[in-house]
Design an enzyme around this catalytic site. Structure first.
Site, PDB file in Angstrom:
ATOM      1  CB  SER A 132      -4.360  31.801  75.102  1.00  0.00           C
ATOM      2  OG  SER A 132      -5.324  32.127  74.123  1.00  0.00           O
ATOM      3  CE1 TYR A 145      -5.009  37.032  76.719  1.00  0.00           C
ATOM      4  CE2 TYR A 145      -5.836  35.981  74.728  1.00  0.00           C
ATOM      5  CZ  TYR A 145      -5.568  35.940  76.082  1.00  0.00           C
ATOM      6  OH  TYR A 145      -5.872  34.808  76.804  1.00  0.00           O
TER       7      TYR A 145
HETATM    8  C1  8X3 Z   1      -8.607  33.000  74.915  1.00  0.00           C
HETATM    9  C2  8X3 Z   1      -8.803  32.446  73.560  1.00  0.00           C
HETATM   10  O1  8X3 Z   1      -9.077  32.897  71.071  1.00  0.00           O
HETATM   11  O2  8X3 Z   1      -9.973  34.554  72.574  1.00  0.00           O
HETATM   12  O3  8X3 Z   1      -7.323  32.939  75.385  1.00  0.00           O
HETATM   13  O4  8X3 Z   1      -7.616  34.363  72.274  1.00  0.00           O
HETATM   14  S1  8X3 Z   1      -8.859  33.637  72.344  1.00  0.00           S
END
Ligand code: 8X3
Length: 244
Positions: A132, A145
């Protein structure tokens, strides 16, 4: 199974995983599609021309049973993953952080480790990690994340170094905004909030990313595509988005 090279795609019941399964089947792979949601998986696999097999990358027994049924594996697309929440560190839900680490990093490791012997034995193996932009750029609210995706990128890059001299290529594909169920999952089913993420701009589609997967997978054996970052034209950074 036929003589075709075998590709395993994790998280293949929807989004980038399902689109990658389809693109790889079209590119000549025998695709084994794994995911937890069996109804959705059966449907997606049928549409993709893939074989559906239950797989929960967070469950050691599920991974062992999945791998035990494979006689061959030439390509592993580590796509299973996801984000839970968008809270700043001050309000962090550490259980959500733990779940993100479990699926994005330990899930990656569990499946990759289990398939490495088959990938090496294939004589021309490949691991493709769907990372990502969050693995490259931290952003406000992204911390949990970001940490998981940076972790997944780190283990992917370490694997690339460790496999030097083995017949296995390692590739990391880091997309920006892709319109899938990603945001719906991140916001626990809040459709309005999820839709707002892509409002006024044109995001990537799952098929756009799947094309990159199929392209990386179909280069000649001596060509290792190490890293691809791809974003919509309307996006120039993790949180730098042009909206009309
Ligand atoms: C997904 C993209 O920008 O929401 O992995 O992290 S973001």
């Amino acid at each position: 199974m036929s003589d075709r090279p075998v590709a395993v795609v994790t998280g293949a019941s929807s989004g980038i995983g399902a689109a990658s399964a389809r693109a790889l089947a079209e590119a000549g792979f025998e695709v084994v599609a794994g995911a937890r949601r069996s109804d959705r998986l059966a449907e997606a696999a049928e549409a993709a021309g893939a074989v559906a097999r239950p797989l929960d990358v967070t469950d050691p027994e599920s991974v062992a049973a999945f791998v035990a049924r494979l006689g061959r594996c030439d390509l592993l697309v580590n796509n299973a993953g996801g984000a839970f929440g968008l809270e700043p560190v001050a309000e962090a839900d550490l259980d959500a952080w733990r779940r993100m680490y479990e699926v994005n990093v330990l899930g990656w490791a569990r499946v990759t480790k289990a398939l490495l012997p088959l990938l090496i034995d294939s004589g021309n193996g490949q691991v493709i990690t769907i990372g990502s932009i969050a693995a490259r750029e931290p952003y406000p609210g992204g911390s949990g994340y970001n940490a998981a995706k940076h972790g997944e990128a780190a283990v992917t890059r370490a694997l690339r170094l460790e496999l030097l001299g083995e017949p296995v290529r390692v590739c990391e594909i880091d997309p920006g905004l892709v319109e899938t169920e990603f945001s719906l999952v991140r916001f626990s089913g809040d459709a309005e909030r999820a839709e707002a993420v892509y409002e006024g701009m044109t995001p990537l589609s799952a098929e756009d990313v799947a094309e990159a997967v199929a392209w990386a997978a179909t280069r000649p054996a001596h060509v290792n595509v190490d890293q691809i970052t791809m974003m919509p034209r309307d996006q120039a950074g993790a949180r730098i988005v042009h909206r009309r």
